[in-house]
Design an enzyme around this catalytic site. Structure first.
Site, PDB file in Angstrom:
ATOM      1  N   HIS A  83      21.635  28.653 -43.736  1.00 37.23           N
ATOM      2  CA  HIS A  83      21.843  27.746 -44.862  1.00 37.23           C
ATOM      3  C   HIS A  83      22.007  28.567 -46.149  1.00 37.23           C
ATOM      4  O   HIS A  83      21.173  28.484 -47.063  1.00 37.23           O
ATOM      5  CB  HIS A  83      20.667  26.765 -44.957  1.00 37.23           C
ATOM      6  N   GLU A 111      36.242  43.217 -52.983  1.00 37.47           N
ATOM      7  CA  GLU A 111      36.163  43.592 -51.564  1.00 37.47           C
ATOM      8  C   GLU A 111      36.387  42.421 -50.604  1.00 37.47           C
ATOM      9  O   GLU A 111      36.564  42.643 -49.407  1.00 37.47           O
ATOM     10  CB  GLU A 111      34.783  44.184 -51.265  1.00 37.47           C
ATOM     11  N   GLU A 152      21.481  23.639 -32.179  1.00 39.09           N
ATOM     12  CA  GLU A 152      22.925  23.858 -32.378  1.00 39.09           C
ATOM     13  C   GLU A 152      23.529  24.656 -31.221  1.00 39.09           C
ATOM     14  O   GLU A 152      24.570  25.310 -31.384  1.00 39.09           O
ATOM     15  CB  GLU A 152      23.194  24.591 -33.705  1.00 39.09           C
ATOM     16  N   HIS A 197      24.081  31.145 -37.586  1.00 41.19           N
ATOM     17  CA  HIS A 197      24.153  29.998 -38.498  1.00 41.19           C
ATOM     18  C   HIS A 197      23.004  30.074 -39.497  1.00 41.19           C
ATOM     19  O   HIS A 197      21.862  30.316 -39.105  1.00 41.19           O
ATOM     20  CB  HIS A 197      24.057  28.693 -37.704  1.00 41.19           C
ATOM     21  N   HIS A 216      25.729  21.942 -45.887  1.00 41.00           N
ATOM     22  CA  HIS A 216      24.781  22.320 -44.816  1.00 41.00           C
ATOM     23  C   HIS A 216      24.624  23.841 -44.703  1.00 41.00           C
ATOM     24  O   HIS A 216      23.522  24.355 -44.800  1.00 41.00           O
ATOM     25  CB  HIS A 216      25.256  21.713 -43.481  1.00 41.00           C
TER      26      HIS A 216
HETATM   27  O1  2HA Z   1      18.009  24.807 -36.732  1.00 41.36           O
HETATM   28  O2  2HA Z   1      19.879  24.760 -39.004  1.00 41.36           O
HETATM   29  O3  2HA Z   1      21.641  22.977 -38.217  1.00 41.36           O
HETATM   30  C1  2HA Z   1      18.120  23.886 -37.743  1.00 41.36           C
HETATM   31  C2  2HA Z   1      19.486  23.893 -38.266  1.00 41.36           C
HETATM   32  C3  2HA Z   1      20.340  22.798 -37.811  1.00 41.36           C
HETATM   33 ZN    ZN Z   2      21.637  24.196 -40.080  1.00 47.99          ZN
END
Ligand code: 2HA
Ligand code: ZN
Length: 277
Positions: free
Chosen positions: A147, A175, A122, A145, A216
């Site tokens: 999940h 909050e 990413e 990033h 995602h």
């Molecule tokens: O690194 O999270 O979006 C793997 C991921 C792809």
């Molecule tokens: Zn991801």
């Protein structure tokens, strides 16, 4: 260019420790299964040069999305296909310190990414987001990033309109409006790892610190690891509460007037077009 002679052992670098600790913590949350999640952290040349020889790049990796705005900048990133779970055990195999080339079309690997590993899949979303956040916040440093489980779940059952999504999150915990008065943004579902998702994400980063990728995960940005993680943690907490109460009878709620009172009391400006007061 800074002289690197006499640098201290790289494993002592605070930025490597920070990356190791946060990836471990996030894996413990259950957010970063398998190779899920990625982080990039903009570093100062002086700080890097204390621990790593910046005069001897190990190799060069070409980018298919030039980032001239980041020319000469240093980052520590997670590796593509690498597991957050493993970073703490072997940072040098799972993380890499990079410098963007002078013309912005490649990165030099200065440390880590052992055995030919490459930066996160990413990287386009990360680098393009750094460019936009730095324009609006010179203290910006981190793109994270992950999940986040309940945020993902909420993207199945809640309207994806970002004003409605933001309002629901604000309503879940007192909050929230104070922590993210700028709200969250949501992009359409797009194939991950692409320049397209990078451009769409970065476009939202012009005026948001949080971008949600439906089904995602989430992108969060900030000046420090604590503030960036804390921001995502707060959004995820609101999503947990939403998932607990959704579909049940709501007997009382935080009203728009109360949200507005909170914003005034904490001196923040809520994103426009959400509260009706
Ligand atoms: O690194 O999270 O979006 C793997 C991921 C792809
Ligand atoms: Zn991801």
């Amino acid at each position: 260019m800074i002289e690197s002679a006499g640098y201290i052992s790289s494993v002592e670098a605070p930025f490597i420790k920070e990356m190791s600790e946060i990836t471990h913590h996030m894996w413990m949350q259950g957010w970063d299964e398998l190779n899920g999640g990625n982080i990039s952290y903009l570093l100062d040349e002086e700080e890097v040069a204390k621990y790593i020889n910046v005069l001897k790049p190990l190799r060069t990796i070409n980018l298919n999305f030039p980032v001239t705005e980041l020319a000469g900048k240093y980052f520590i990133v997670t590796g593509s296909g690498k597991y957050f779970r493993n970073v703490i055990k072997d940072p040098e195999a799972n993380l890499g310190v990079l410098r963007v080339s002078g013309n912005g079309d490649s990165v030099e690997v200065l440390w880590g990414l052992r055995n030919g590993a490459v930066p996160t899949s990413e990287l386009a979303s990360h680098f393009m987001s750094h460019i936009e956040r730095l324009k609006v916040d010179p203290t910006h440093r981190i793109v994270l990033h992950t999940h986040a489980t309940n945020v993902i779940a909420m993207t199945f059952t809640h309207d994806l309109d970002e004003l409605k999504f933001t309002k629901t999150l604000w309503e879940m915990c007192t909050e929230c409006i104070v922590v993210f008065p700028d709200g969250v943004s949501v992009i359409p579902w797009i194939v991950p790892g692409s320049s397209e998702i990078g451009r769409k994400t970065a476009n939202k980063m012009k005026d948001h610190r949080i971008v949600i990728w439906p089904h995602h995960g989430i992108f969060g940005t900030g000046s420090t690891m604590d503030s960036t993680f804390g921001l995502i943690e707060t959004v995820e907490k609101a999503a947990i509460v939403y998932n607990l109460v959704a579909g049940k009878e709501i007997k009382q709620r935080i009203t728009d007037q109360q949200l507005s009172d909170l914003a005034k009391a904490f001196n923040v400006t809520p994103k426009a077009g959400i509260l009706e007061v």
